[in-house]
Scaffold this motif. Structure first.
Motif, PDB file in Angstrom:
ATOM      1  N   UNK A   1     -11.997 -14.279   3.700  1.00  0.00           N
ATOM      2  CA  UNK A   1     -12.676 -15.532   3.381  1.00  0.00           C
ATOM      3  C   UNK A   1     -12.118 -16.153   2.104  1.00  0.00           C
ATOM      4  N   UNK A   2     -11.834 -15.319   1.110  1.00  0.00           N
ATOM      5  CA  UNK A   2     -11.305 -15.823  -0.156  1.00  0.00           C
ATOM      6  C   UNK A   2      -9.893 -16.360   0.016  1.00  0.00           C
ATOM      7  N   UNK A   3      -9.061 -15.666   0.799  1.00  0.00           N
ATOM      8  CA  UNK A   3      -7.709 -16.154   1.066  1.00  0.00           C
ATOM      9  C   UNK A   3      -7.779 -17.494   1.802  1.00  0.00           C
ATOM     10  N   UNK A   4      -8.696 -17.603   2.760  1.00  0.00           N
ATOM     11  CA  UNK A   4      -8.868 -18.861   3.496  1.00  0.00           C
ATOM     12  C   UNK A   4      -9.274 -19.988   2.557  1.00  0.00           C
ATOM     13  N   UNK A   5     -10.178 -19.710   1.625  1.00  0.00           N
ATOM     14  CA  UNK A   5     -10.584 -20.717   0.651  1.00  0.00           C
ATOM     15  C   UNK A   5      -9.408 -21.111  -0.236  1.00  0.00           C
ATOM     16  N   UNK A   6      -8.553 -20.152  -0.566  1.00  0.00           N
ATOM     17  CA  UNK A   6      -7.354 -20.472  -1.330  1.00  0.00           C
ATOM     18  C   UNK A   6      -6.471 -21.482  -0.620  1.00  0.00           C
TER      19      UNK A   6
END
Length: 221
Positions: free
Chosen positions: A134-139
């Motif tokens: 999820x954090x990579x996607x937000x990045x």
């Protein structure tokens, strides 16, 4: 125009992506990666033949549809190198990141080569730090959202509420320093406590990764 660096990388390496994704996540639109792989394989074949025929390919001779597919494949190829060591290149994590990439890449292409580079740089940095999918996607999404090229309303039905909330939290974290009148040690300590108490710590990490990329490429700003 300027060639996005991963397009050139794709032509040079002739690499392809074959991704496996698990069942769709809660609140997210399932990504049919089998169909995607078939489409990519079929449309990249012509480009591979061009590479075989000549070492230097003028992207202006490639159709817009083929160019977009090539850029998508090459972007995932670059990401996957950083995702595999932390177990995010397959299954449900890969599905989340592929959804984000599929959603944001057309927006980044409109924004320009630097926006594309930055989104991938932040996402790969987050993966190297061991952050979750999820954090990579937000990045990947954050830059386009911050510049207004992608709205939260557009992202919500595709990515789901957890990522939408993290995107919103990242935006709020970015705006906090502007509220400070005095930038001293006490203010910095109060800011740190506030961020950790009232915001998802992953939003703080996304903002730090974005700022680190800016410092690494300060001459471009």
């Amino acid at each position: 125009g300027v060639r996005p660096f991963w397009v050139v990388q794709t032509f040079a390496s002739q690499r392809r992506v074959r991704s496996k994704a698990g069942p769709g996540g809660m609140g997210r639109e399932p990504l049919h990666t089998t169909n995607l792989s078939t489409e990519v394989e079929g449309r990249v074949t012509d480009a591979d033949e061009l590479v075989t025929q000549q070492a230097s390919v003028d992207l202006g001779t490639v159709s817009d549809g083929s160019r977009r597919v090539l850029e998508f494949v090459a972007a995932w190829d670059l990401l996957a190198e950083h995702l595999r060591p932390v177990g995010l290149a397959s299954g449900q994590p890969a599905e989340v990141i592929l959804l984000a990439l599929k959603l944001v890449l057309p927006k980044l292409q409109e924004m320009g080569a630097e926006a594309q580079r930055r989104a991938l740089a932040v996402a790969t940095l987050l993966a190297d730090l061991g952050m979750d999918a999820d954090t990579v996607a937000v990045g990947l999404l954050d830059g386009a959202v911050g510049e207004g090229a992608l709205s939260l309303a557009e992202a919500a039905p595709v990515m789901g509420m957890p990522i939408l909330q993290l995107l919103h939290d990242t935006k709020r974290v970015r705006e906090i320093p502007a509220r400070l009148d005095v930038h001293d040690d006490d203010s910095a300590d109060a800011l740190r406590r506030f961020c950790l108490a009232f915001h998802d710590v992953r939003a703080v990490v996304v903002e730090l990764a974005t700022r680190l990329d800016s410092l690494r490429n300060i001459e471009g700003y």
